[in-house]
Design a protein around this motif. Structure first.
Motif, mmCIF file in Angstrom:
data_model
loop_
_atom_site.group_PDB
_atom_site.id
_atom_site.type_symbol
_atom_site.label_atom_id
_atom_site.label_comp_id
_atom_site.label_asym_id
_atom_site.label_seq_id
_atom_site.Cartn_x
_atom_site.Cartn_y
_atom_site.Cartn_z
ATOM 1 N N ARG A 75 0.772 -1.151 -0.113
ATOM 2 C CA ARG A 75 -0.009 -0.071 0.025
ATOM 3 C C ARG A 75 0.937 1.350 0.226
ATOM 4 N NH1 ARG A 75 -0.838 -2.611 4.857
ATOM 5 N NH2 ARG A 75 -0.041 -1.459 6.738
ATOM 6 N N PHE A 76 2.109 1.107 0.208
ATOM 7 C CA PHE A 76 2.911 2.300 0.350
ATOM 8 C C PHE A 76 3.653 2.504 -1.058
ATOM 9 C CE2 PHE A 76 2.981 0.978 4.831
ATOM 10 C CZ PHE A 76 2.046 1.927 5.390
ATOM 11 N N ASN A 77 3.672 1.446 -2.009
ATOM 12 C CA ASN A 77 4.252 1.792 -3.249
ATOM 13 C C ASN A 77 5.792 1.987 -3.350
ATOM 14 O OD1 ASN A 77 1.864 1.334 -4.694
ATOM 15 N ND2 ASN A 77 1.362 3.433 -4.158
ATOM 16 N N SER B 6 1.481 8.640 5.567
ATOM 17 C CA SER B 6 0.519 7.759 6.260
ATOM 18 C C SER B 6 0.733 7.788 7.819
ATOM 19 C CB SER B 6 0.891 6.264 5.685
ATOM 20 O OG SER B 6 0.002 5.352 6.694
ATOM 21 N N ASN C 179 -2.676 13.325 3.528
ATOM 22 C CA ASN C 179 -3.184 12.789 2.321
ATOM 23 C C ASN C 179 -1.883 12.332 1.283
ATOM 24 O OD1 ASN C 179 -5.956 13.111 2.925
ATOM 25 N ND2 ASN C 179 -5.945 15.141 1.669
ATOM 26 N N GLY C 180 -2.053 11.350 0.889
ATOM 27 C CA GLY C 180 -0.841 10.813 -0.089
ATOM 28 C C GLY C 180 -1.046 11.166 -1.612
ATOM 29 N N GLU D 38 5.309 8.405 1.006
ATOM 30 C CA GLU D 38 3.968 7.764 1.086
ATOM 31 C C GLU D 38 3.856 7.369 2.783
ATOM 32 O OE1 GLU D 38 1.120 7.623 -0.753
ATOM 33 O OE2 GLU D 38 1.775 8.910 -2.029
ATOM 34 N N LYS E 244 -3.337 -1.808 8.780
ATOM 35 C CA LYS E 244 -4.624 -2.436 8.093
ATOM 36 C C LYS E 244 -5.368 -3.200 9.388
ATOM 37 C CE LYS E 244 -5.903 -2.774 4.330
ATOM 38 N NZ LYS E 244 -6.502 -1.755 3.441
ATOM 39 N N ILE F 265 -3.369 7.086 3.633
ATOM 40 C CA ILE F 265 -3.362 5.693 3.454
ATOM 41 C C ILE F 265 -3.052 5.241 4.985
ATOM 42 C CG2 ILE F 265 -1.697 3.793 2.704
ATOM 43 C CD1 ILE F 265 -0.612 5.774 0.415
#
Length: 552
Positions: free
Chosen positions: A86-88, A97, A102-103, A93, A113, A109
């Motif tokens: 999810r962090f690419n 997060s 905001n990413g 990012e 989870k 993000i």
């Protein structure tokens, strides 16, 4: 006002603290699975100054002492938070997060989870509100296996699933490193992954290989001209017909019969067509072209080492000699790996009627130490164990017995001049009783069959051709499949029976794990508290202090 045009970007100096992370785990499991034993969370900027793990594995009773070895492998991995998809792979990012900003996509993000699992039936990731109360006991979908293996109880409305993500990140990383043909797991799969087979003597066989890398290509210059095409037949236009017979009246001379015409849809193909390549130009090959092909092959071999890195641009940077510091934190980091073989202890009955009866159990102990520097991203240290029996491959082909012509033996001159030095491995290499012995099993280096690693089991233990049950072979934990192929089962222990154990229902191994880590980081701890009664010691002392002041 600053006296210099410099903006500091270093963090403030903080007083480091040391926290202790100790754990004791008692659990059980079966062979053939990667068992998660213990995890430890590292805050951002935490580092392990000293980490020690001791694991004891006890094998449950078998009716006979096993003849093939059973190996226990202990792994310790650190999974950085940046390794999660999810962090690419972006530190920006990750930082956004962490501070809930905001990413790049315009939304926050989630750093963690929660309440997320993988639904095998629907092949989707899903969340449900009851995860916090049911996950450690739920069988459908199977969420309980992961938590119960680690001995974790959960109860709450929101549960962090980072340990599950870390476990699957380790599995996928190892599978990428082992073979491109192995499937990857979903990040929130709560089931236990299949273990990897230990040394089976056939690691040099691969399902496919890069032939261009071995052959190389040399560019021929001078082939950009137009060469005339010649044929022994005169030309003529194609005329539609309901049959394949073309006579001279239709423009072909001499007559072309249907048996010599190949219908390729829009065209008819004829034999005896030639091109004079020397007319209009010359094909040349220089020494520079040969050197270029040699260098290309060398760099292709270097690039092959980066298999498993998902981003092509990162591989291109690495191949250009440019360091990518963040890349090391985008994948799990192996901290330690130790392996031990289980030792067996056979006990005989002492009563007169059963002196010939015995029971056997086994034991293995593994110690491992590891350290880490301060990890900026934070992440999870995961301790896993694999228990796998040794594969014997009793029917492995003995190539010398099939050698009846000296010309089939290794020949130095022809082998040195062989441009590929690759051999096709037939199915009977692993099992001479294979149903399709001449089928292709895989590919291996030339003369691989003379690097011998054979296990021969004979006498009353000789393996029957039809694999019928034999009581004498009860002491051999046969793990090979019938008609083996170089697929997922060759790498992963996906179907392992428990027939050798006295109890074939319960877990076959009991495991204890002791861990002790000293973690250095930025965590601030309060001072130790002193128990007291309703009377405040501070107030008692204060009441005895003369706090008056002289008034002048």
């Amino acid at each position: 006002m600053r006296m210099t045009e410099m903006i500091p970007n270093s963090p403030i100096a903080v007083q480091k603290s040391v926290r202790s992370a100790k754990g004791r785990v008692l659990t059980s499991g079966d062979a053939g699975k990667i068992l998660p034993l213990k995890y430890e969370w590292l805050h951002r900027e935490d580092g392990v100054r000293s980490g020690k793990v001791r694991v004891n594995v006890e094998m449950m009773e078998t009716s006979e002492m096993l003849m093939n070895g059973v190996g226990v492998t202990l792994y310790a991995h650190f999974v950085p938070m940046l390794a999660f998809d999810r962090f690419n792979g972006s530190m920006d990012e990750l930082n956004r997060s962490y501070k809930k900003e905001n990413g790049a996509a315009g939304s926050v993000i989630p750093f963690f989870k929660e309440n997320t699992y993988y639904n095998h039936g629907a092949d989707i990731e899903a969340t449900f509100a009851a995860y916090g109360t049911d996950a450690d006991t739920m069988s459908s979908p199977d969420l309980k296996t992961f938590y119960q293996t680690m001995g974790i109880h959960i109860q709450g409305t929101a549960i962090n699933t980072t340990p599950v993500e870390a476990y699957n990140a380790i599995i996928n990383h190892r599978r990428k490193a082992r073979s491109k043909s192995l499937p990857l797991r979903n990040a929130f799969d709560h089931t236990l992954a299949d273990a990897f087979w230990i040394n089976n003597g056939m690691q040099n066989i691969v399902p496919d290989y890069d032939q261009n890398l071995i052959d190389g290509q040399v560019t021929l210059a001078g082939l950009t001209f137009q060469a005339p095409i010649k044929s022994s037949r005169t030309t003529g236009s194609k005329i539609a017909s309901n049959n394949d017979t073309f006579s001279g009246s239709l423009g072909y001379s001499p007559e072309q019969l249907g048996s010599t015409i190949v219908d390729d849809g829009d065209y008819y193909l004829f034999d005896e067509i030639f091109a004079e390549l020397q007319t209009g130009g010359n094909a040349t090959m220089s020494l520079a072209d040969i050197e270029q092909a040699r260098k290309t092959a060398a760099f292709a071999k270097l690039r092959a080492k980066y298999d498993g890195i998902d981003d092509e641009h990162v591989i291109d940077l690495l191949m250009s000699g440019i360091r990518v510091p963040e890349e090391a934190l985008k994948q799990p980091i192996l901290l330690g790996r130790q392996r031990a073989m289980i030792g067996f202890n056979q006990r005989y009955a002492t009563d007169g009627a059963n002196l010939d009866k015995s029971a056997t159990n086994g034991m293995a102990t593994i110690d491992m130490s590891f350290r880490t520097p301060a990890m900026n991203t934070g992440g999870v240290i995961m301790i896993c164990a694999e228990i796998v029996p040794e594969q014997l491959w009793e029917r492995k082909k003995d190539y010398f017995l099939y050698t009846t012509d000296p010309d089939t033996l290794p020949n130095y001159l022809s082998d040195v001049l062989d441009p590929e030095k690759v051999a096709v491995v037939k199915n009977d290499h692993a099992d001479v009783n294979h149903a399709t012995p001449d089928g292709t099993f895989g590919y291996a280096p030339l003369n691989h069959e003379w690097q011998r690693d054979a296990v021969n089991v004979g006498g009353k233990y000789y393996r029957p051709a039809n694999d019928a049950f034999d009581e004498d072979r009860a002491k051999i934990w046969t793990a090979e499949t019938t008609n083996p192929t170089l697929n997922e089962d060759f790498y992963l222990c996906s179907s392992l029976h428990k027939k050798v154990f006295s109890d074939q229902v319960s877990d076959s191994f009991e495991i204890t794990c002791l861990s002790d880590m000293q973690i250095v980081g930025n965590t601030v701890f309060g001072a130790g508290l002193q128990e007291t009664d309703a009377t405040s010691d501070y107030d008692t002392i204060t009441s005895q202090v003369d706090s008056s002041r002289i008034v002048k």
